[in-house]
Design an enzyme around this catalytic site. Structure first.
Site, PDB file in Angstrom:
ATOM      1  N   TYR A  42      -6.658  10.160   4.440  1.00 47.00           N
ATOM      2  CA  TYR A  42      -5.352  10.507   3.881  1.00 47.00           C
ATOM      3  C   TYR A  42      -5.499  11.249   2.554  1.00 47.00           C
ATOM      4  O   TYR A  42      -6.604  11.520   2.102  1.00 47.00           O
ATOM      5  CB  TYR A  42      -4.478   9.260   3.791  1.00 47.00           C
ATOM      6  CG  TYR A  42      -4.241   8.634   5.155  1.00 47.00           C
ATOM      7  CD1 TYR A  42      -3.698   9.397   6.191  1.00 47.00           C
ATOM      8  CD2 TYR A  42      -4.592   7.314   5.423  1.00 47.00           C
ATOM      9  CE1 TYR A  42      -3.506   8.852   7.462  1.00 47.00           C
ATOM     10  CE2 TYR A  42      -4.397   6.764   6.685  1.00 47.00           C
ATOM     11  CZ  TYR A  42      -3.859   7.537   7.702  1.00 47.00           C
ATOM     12  OH  TYR A  42      -3.675   7.002   8.957  1.00 47.00           O
ATOM     13  N   CYS A  84     -10.793 -10.460  18.675  1.00 49.91           N
ATOM     14  CA  CYS A  84     -10.584  -9.099  19.155  1.00 49.91           C
ATOM     15  C   CYS A  84     -11.690  -8.763  20.150  1.00 49.91           C
ATOM     16  O   CYS A  84     -12.869  -9.046  19.912  1.00 49.91           O
ATOM     17  CB  CYS A  84     -10.608  -8.129  17.982  1.00 49.91           C
ATOM     18  SG  CYS A  84     -10.586  -6.393  18.464  1.00 49.91           S
ATOM     19  N   GLN A 118       0.855  -1.185   0.000  1.00 50.96           N
ATOM     20  CA  GLN A 118       0.000   0.000   0.000  1.00 50.96           C
ATOM     21  C   GLN A 118       0.890   1.234   0.000  1.00 50.96           C
ATOM     22  O   GLN A 118       1.757   1.384   0.868  1.00 50.96           O
ATOM     23  CB  GLN A 118      -0.920   0.013   1.218  1.00 50.96           C
ATOM     24  CG  GLN A 118      -1.928   1.155   1.202  1.00 50.96           C
ATOM     25  CD  GLN A 118      -2.773   1.189   2.458  1.00 50.96           C
ATOM     26  OE1 GLN A 118      -2.284   1.542   3.521  1.00 50.96           O
ATOM     27  NE2 GLN A 118      -4.046   0.825   2.333  1.00 50.96           N
TER      28      GLN A 118
END
Length: 351
Positions: free
Chosen positions: A168, A326, A99
């Site tokens: 971003y 999680c 990425q």
């Protein structure tokens, strides 16, 4: 698991299953160069059995970092270390994309840039105003992305993923609440990405995969669908759907929807395009992953925190073993504090 463990391909990149380890910035470096810890981390992830790994956000410009210890791909000297990551992953029979990223106004630069002069309140409470990019700034940054892709190909990666979400720089271009430009990059904000894509195609062979991590809500699902269709038309190879500019999103998803908003967006976009679509967020078990593949018709599921807790997640899922879970701590305790991650501690105690 009728679909999760079936093979899949993007161009010539063959995956043994529909499980992707998505980009998660861990760092380990002070100068942007690959450290041994990076190599070992990706080797362990590859040994865990995913069909694909996408390397963490790797910065195309030293001024575009999101964190001080972020990996870089802004100069040719970094290729050798990146090649070591690729070789470690390929030796385990797993393909790897990288990425490529620039943080824009949400980064750590003291003089951040943005498509428009945008006031952003950082996580630490610091308010910054991004400097409006000139046309020269835009062309320079586009070239940084293109050069980064060239380096990625030289390092042996199977493809690149443009980081176009999570607030971003590319996300800043695509979100009309952030991008207030009145020129061609404001009227047709996808132009910024399309020109990067065109440039990458000129410096890499046609089999090299180029995809994008795209905000499904940028700021609304209608815009997410629009950008997905435009990028497909212009030759993008896959769409990895997540959230857009977080503080500038409008998510109107029925509360009864059984998966997360990001998965909803991926499913909606998949109905509109023919290229591969990835879904992410809240995929805590192999059973949930299988349901998402079956019910949304997306092609790949991103398993993120599951692999942080248990590097062997895919192998364990295939063998019907406990994969770990999680625990959704209010503040993620894994990053920088892996010894106190409650989910990881619980998994290791039980296994």
């Amino acid at each position: 698991m009728k679909k999760l463990f079936t093979e899949f391909s993007i161009k010539n990149v063959k995956m043994k299953n529909r499980i992707c380890v998505p980009p998660m910035v861990v760092g380990f470096t002070d100068d942007g160069y690959v450290a041994n810890e990076n190599i070992e981390r990706y080797k362990k992830l590859a040994q865990g059995g995913p069909g694909l790994i996408i390397q963490e956000a790797t910065c195309v410009n030293s001024g575009g970092k999101l964190l001080g210890n972020q990996l870089g791909i802004w100069e040719d000297g970094q290729i050798e270390g990146l090649k070591n990551i690729v070789n470690a992953v390929h030796q385990e029979g797993c393909p790897i994309f990288i990425q490529i990223h620039h943080a824009g106004v949400v980064g750590i630069s003291k003089e951040p840039i943005c498509p428009s002069a945008y006031e952003y309140k950082n996580y630490d409470g610091r308010v910054v105003v991004g400097k409006k990019m000139t046309i020269e700034d835009i062309k320079s940054l586009q070239n940084d992305f293109i050069d980064a892709a060239r380096r990625a190909y030289s390092a042996g990666y199977d493809g690149v993923e443009l980081h176009g979400c999570h607030a971003y720089l590319i996300s800043q271009f695509l979100n009309k609440k952030v991008n207030k430009r009145t020129d061609e990059y404001g009227e047709n904000p996808e132009k910024f990405v399309i020109e990067i894509l065109e440039g990458i195609r000129k410096v890499t062979p046609k089999e090299f995969v180029v995809g994008i991590r795209l905000g499904g809500f940028e700021p609304t699902i209608e815009y997410g669908i629009h950008y997905a269709k435009v990028l497909e038309k212009n030759g993008i190879d896959f769409l990895d759907i997540s959230y857009g500019f977080m503080s500038e999103q409008e998510m109107h998803v029925n509360e009864d929807y059984k998966f997360t908003n990001a998965v909803y967006a991926a499913g909606k976009i998949k109905k509109e395009v023919l290229i591969p679509v990835f879904a992410v967020n809240g995929i805590k078990s192999a059973e949930i992953a299988e349901e998402i593949l079956d019910e949304t018709n997306v092609d790949i599921v991103d398993i993120a925190k599951g692999f942080l807790i248990n590097n062997n997640w895919a192998n364990d899922a295939k063998n019907g073993k406990d994969t770990g879970k999680c625990l959704d701590c209010a503040k993620c305790m894994w990053f920088g504090q892996s010894k106190v991650c409650a989910g990881k501690v619980l998994f290791e105690r039980n296994n």
